[in-house]
Design an enzyme around this catalytic site. Structure first.
Site, PDB file in Angstrom:
ATOM      1  N   GLU A 154       0.843  -1.202   0.000  1.00  0.00           N
ATOM      2  CA  GLU A 154       0.000   0.000   0.000  1.00  0.00           C
ATOM      3  C   GLU A 154       0.882   1.258   0.000  1.00  0.00           C
ATOM      4  OE1 GLU A 154      -3.341   0.405  -0.402  1.00  0.00           O
ATOM      5  OE2 GLU A 154      -2.519   2.414  -0.571  1.00  0.00           O
ATOM      6  N   PHE A 255       9.145  16.549  -1.940  1.00  0.00           N
ATOM      7  CA  PHE A 255       9.997  15.848  -0.963  1.00  0.00           C
ATOM      8  C   PHE A 255      11.406  16.411  -0.841  1.00  0.00           C
ATOM      9  CE2 PHE A 255       8.359  12.285   1.417  1.00  0.00           C
ATOM     10  CZ  PHE A 255       7.045  12.305   0.986  1.00  0.00           C
ATOM     11  N   TYR A 257      11.751  19.471   0.877  1.00  0.00           N
ATOM     12  CA  TYR A 257      11.559  20.567   1.831  1.00  0.00           C
ATOM     13  C   TYR A 257      12.351  20.252   3.098  1.00  0.00           C
ATOM     14  CZ  TYR A 257       7.947  22.567  -1.093  1.00  0.00           C
ATOM     15  OH  TYR A 257       7.290  23.159  -2.138  1.00  0.00           O
ATOM     16  N   CYS A 266       5.915   4.708   9.000  1.00  0.00           N
ATOM     17  CA  CYS A 266       6.466   3.958   7.865  1.00  0.00           C
ATOM     18  C   CYS A 266       7.951   4.205   7.588  1.00  0.00           C
ATOM     19  CB  CYS A 266       5.654   4.257   6.608  1.00  0.00           C
ATOM     20  SG  CYS A 266       3.968   3.648   6.743  1.00  0.00           S
TER      21      CYS A 266
HETATM   22  N1  LIG Z   1      -0.014   3.962   8.062  1.00  0.00           N
HETATM   23  C1  LIG Z   1       0.421   4.184   6.832  1.00  0.00           C
HETATM   24  O1  LIG Z   1       0.496   5.309   6.352  1.00  0.00           O
HETATM   25  C2  LIG Z   1       0.837   3.009   5.972  1.00  0.00           C
HETATM   26  C3  LIG Z   1       0.969   3.203   4.589  1.00  0.00           C
HETATM   27  C4  LIG Z   1       1.346   2.126   3.800  1.00  0.00           C
HETATM   28  C5  LIG Z   1       1.608   0.890   4.376  1.00  0.00           C
HETATM   29  N2  LIG Z   1       1.499   0.732   5.721  1.00  0.00           N
HETATM   30  C6  LIG Z   1       1.746  -0.598   6.283  1.00  0.00           C
HETATM   31  O2  LIG Z   1       0.489  -1.234   6.503  1.00  0.00           O
HETATM   32  C7  LIG Z   1       0.545  -2.042   7.699  1.00  0.00           C
HETATM   33  C8  LIG Z   1      -0.516  -1.579   8.688  1.00  0.00           C
HETATM   34  O3  LIG Z   1      -0.212  -0.257   9.076  1.00  0.00           O
HETATM   35  P1  LIG Z   1      -1.249   0.642   9.910  1.00  0.00           P
HETATM   36  O4  LIG Z   1      -0.635   1.996  10.014  1.00  0.00           O
HETATM   37  O5  LIG Z   1      -2.600   0.483   9.330  1.00  0.00           O
HETATM   38  O6  LIG Z   1      -1.176  -0.103  11.316  1.00  0.00           O
HETATM   39  P2  LIG Z   1      -2.104   0.129  12.594  1.00  0.00           P
HETATM   40  O7  LIG Z   1      -1.245  -0.131  13.768  1.00  0.00           O
HETATM   41  O8  LIG Z   1      -2.836   1.428  12.482  1.00  0.00           O
HETATM   42  O9  LIG Z   1      -3.205  -1.038  12.464  1.00  0.00           O
HETATM   43  C9  LIG Z   1      -2.910  -2.389  12.550  1.00  0.00           C
HETATM   44  C10 LIG Z   1      -4.145  -3.109  13.108  1.00  0.00           C
HETATM   45  O10 LIG Z   1      -3.945  -4.508  13.026  1.00  0.00           O
HETATM   46  C11 LIG Z   1      -4.599  -5.107  14.149  1.00  0.00           C
HETATM   47  N3  LIG Z   1      -4.110  -6.485  14.329  1.00  0.00           N
HETATM   48  C12 LIG Z   1      -2.916  -6.915  14.805  1.00  0.00           C
HETATM   49  N4  LIG Z   1      -2.870  -8.257  14.793  1.00  0.00           N
HETATM   50  C13 LIG Z   1      -4.051  -8.699  14.288  1.00  0.00           C
HETATM   51  C14 LIG Z   1      -4.589  -9.990  14.022  1.00  0.00           C
HETATM   52  N5  LIG Z   1      -3.905 -11.107  14.268  1.00  0.00           N
HETATM   53  N6  LIG Z   1      -5.836 -10.059  13.507  1.00  0.00           N
HETATM   54  C15 LIG Z   1      -6.554  -8.934  13.255  1.00  0.00           C
HETATM   55  N7  LIG Z   1      -6.080  -7.684  13.483  1.00  0.00           N
HETATM   56  C16 LIG Z   1      -4.846  -7.571  13.995  1.00  0.00           C
HETATM   57  C17 LIG Z   1      -4.271  -4.165  15.267  1.00  0.00           C
HETATM   58  O11 LIG Z   1      -5.138  -4.337  16.373  1.00  0.00           O
HETATM   59  C18 LIG Z   1      -4.435  -2.800  14.578  1.00  0.00           C
HETATM   60  O12 LIG Z   1      -5.740  -2.309  14.709  1.00  0.00           O
HETATM   61  C19 LIG Z   1       1.970  -1.918   8.203  1.00  0.00           C
HETATM   62  O13 LIG Z   1       2.736  -2.971   7.678  1.00  0.00           O
HETATM   63  C20 LIG Z   1       2.439  -0.602   7.629  1.00  0.00           C
HETATM   64  O14 LIG Z   1       3.833  -0.545   7.465  1.00  0.00           O
HETATM   65  C21 LIG Z   1       1.091   1.757   6.527  1.00  0.00           C
END
Ligand SMILES: NC(=O)c1ccc[n+]([C@@H]2O[C@H](COP(=O)([O-])OP(=O)(O)OC[C@H]3O[C@@H](n4cnc5c(N)ncnc54)[C@H](O)[C@@H]3O)[C@@H](O)[C@H]2O)c1
Length: 450
Positions: A154, A255, A257, A266
């Site tokens: 993502e 990017f 700045y 991330c």
């Molecule tokens: N936040 C961003 O901007 C972003 C952008 C791109 C990719 N990512 C990637 O996406 C992934 C998720 O990031 P996020 O920011 O959404 O994380 P987050 O911490 O906001 O959410 C993760 C969720 O997963 C749940 N979870 C954990 N174990 C679980 C299980 N066994 N079953 C069901 N739910 C479970 C947690 O309770 C939590 O609500 C990461 O790998 C991150 O690097 C994040």
């Protein structure tokens, strides 16, 4: 088509909401019962523009549901997206325990063909681990149900996540079968009708693409910060230099700045994880190691400026802070530079009065009653010895400078995001400090030091 999104955080909720918005039947699953109960009652755990309305619209149409039962979600869905957290392990590598736990449950509960798609950011080779974990569970049940795995990293940005998901620059999909390619093509079709491309590739390359993308962006930030620091020393103005280089289309304007370092959930962890992957493969990723080192020192550069201005004596000084989230339009404070700066101010004996448009509740988890919180940006300034701007929220861009001057004990601004104009600030008789520009305040400091 029915799909399940496992992990209802920033990525999972946005993914679930956007798929349901185009008519797909979605269930978002999470292990956090309180989060799911709240979501069922329309309480959204994060601040993301447009998300609350989109979730409520699709819940009302019964296209978006929330559940804690992964078993049920697996049985009911053809495609299962894994979007759980992958936090850094103690050694910097991505912790895959949540991803693999979901994979094992898929193997335990599936009764017919499933496509399991990893959307979480995971190191090269993880999809093979996901596949093996599912296979092991199936073997325990003496079952040979057909399934596929795929990688679909993502690229959404917090603060503009909905827009990014609906109108992506590109969708990267790593597959190893025609069946899974066809399914994902169908799911993503509504988002690609306007020409946004889907790039299909092998799974390992898809996993690598995500890390390479975030590492490239982190590299741009550390590069410009390093150049900014040198500009300050030699008397160049980074704003001019930035415009000068950004107009070269090979470099680009985005990017570059200067500021107080990258944060968020991330970049820091993904840079660390890629370095770890390289180390494990006996390859020394020299550029990224430097990117990380520059970022670490950049995160304390504003504290250093404040400390130097007050000649190393911050005990009893009151610092007003505008902006706590790691960037505007989000309440996310993971790895935010504000954490480092405020902790250093507190250790040096300063008092902190903080304002942020949306991150105050989040900040309370980090600082408790160690700092004072304000819901009005100007109230935070009363009797403070200076103002430090840590996040470039729009509402900070054209503030009432006369009022700021009246409220502060002394007219000093530390601008960690270079949002103010040096000449204007000096004409208004402020001591103005920013990043990569040799201001009069800086010249005064040099004189003081001499
Ligand atoms: N936040 C961003 O901007 C972003 C952008 C791109 C990719 N990512 C990637 O996406 C992934 C998720 O990031 P996020 O920011 O959404 O994380 P987050 O911490 O906001 O959410 C993760 C969720 O997963 C749940 N979870 C954990 N174990 C679980 C299980 N066994 N079953 C069901 N739910 C479970 C947690 O309770 C939590 O609500 C990461 O790998 C991150 O690097 C994040």
């Amino acid at each position: 088509m029915k799909i399940a999104i496992v992990g209802s955080g920033y990525v999972g909720l946005v993914t679930g909401a956007c798929f349901s918005e185009v008519g797909i039947d979605v269930v978002c699953v999470d292990v956090d019962k309180k989060k799911i109960d709240n979501l069922k009652n329309g309480i959204i755990p994060i601040y993301e523009p447009g998300l609350e309305e989109m979730i409520s619209r699709n819940m009302n149409k019964n296209r978006l549901n929330f559940s804690t039962s992964l078993a049920e979600a697996i049985t009911d869905s053809e495609v299962i997206f894994i979007s759980v957290g992958t936090p850094p392990d103690e050694d910097g590598s991505a912790d895959l325990k949540h991803v693999l736990a979901v994979a094992r449950e898929c193997g335990e509960h599936m009764e017919d063909y499933k496509l399991i798609v990893t959307k979480s950011t995971v190191p090269v080779g993880t999809s093979i681990k996901v596949k093996n974990a599912i296979q092991e569970e199936l073997e325990k049940r003496n079952s040979d149900i057909d399934f596929d795995v795929a990688s679909n990293p993502e690229f959404l940005k917090e603060g503009a996540a909905i827009e990014d998901f609906l109108k992506p620059d590109r969708i990267v999909i790593g597959t190893e079968s025609k069946r899974s390619e066809k399914l994902l093509n169908r799911l993503y079709k509504p988002f690609t009708l306007n020409g946004h491309p889907v790039i299909f590739m092998d799974i390992i390359s898809a996993e690598m693409t995500k890390y390479a993308a975030n590492s490239m962006l982190a590299t741009k930030i550390s590069f410009i910060n390093d150049i900014a620091n040198l500009c300050e020393i030699v008397g160049a103005d980074i704003n001019n230099v930035r415009k000068g280089i950004g107009s070269d289309s090979r470099i680009g304007k985005k990017f570059i700045y200067p500021g107080i370092g990258y944060g968020g959930s991330c970049f820091p962890k993904d840079v660390q994880a890629l370095i770890k992957t390289a180390d494990e493969n006996d390859y020394d990723l020299k550029v990224l190691k430097a990117v990380e080192a520059v970022n670490k020192s950049q995160k304390s550069i504003l504290f250093d400026k404040i400390n130097t201005h007050f000649e190393g004596n911050l005990k009893g000084k009151t610092i007003a802070i505008w902006g706590l989230s790691f960037k505007p339009q989000t309440d996310d404070m993971r790895e935010a530079p504000s954490l480092e700066i405020i902790n250093k101010l507190l250790s040096a004996g300063a008092k902190v009065k903080a304002y942020d448009p949306v991150a105050l509740d989040e900040a309370k988890h980090h600082f408790g009653d160690a700092i004072d919180y304000y819901t009005d940006q100007y109230e935070a300034l009363l009797e403070a010895d200076c103002l430090a701007v840590l996040t470039e929220w729009s509402e900070f861009r054209v503030p009432n400078f006369k009022m700021i001057k009246r409220l502060l004990n002394t007219p000093i601004i530390f601008d960690g995001r270079n949002i103010y104009d040096k000449d204007e600030m000096e004409a208004l008789d402020y001591y103005y400090h920013c990043i990569g520009i040799n201001t009069k305040a800086k010249t005064n400091e040099i004189r003081l030091a001499v």
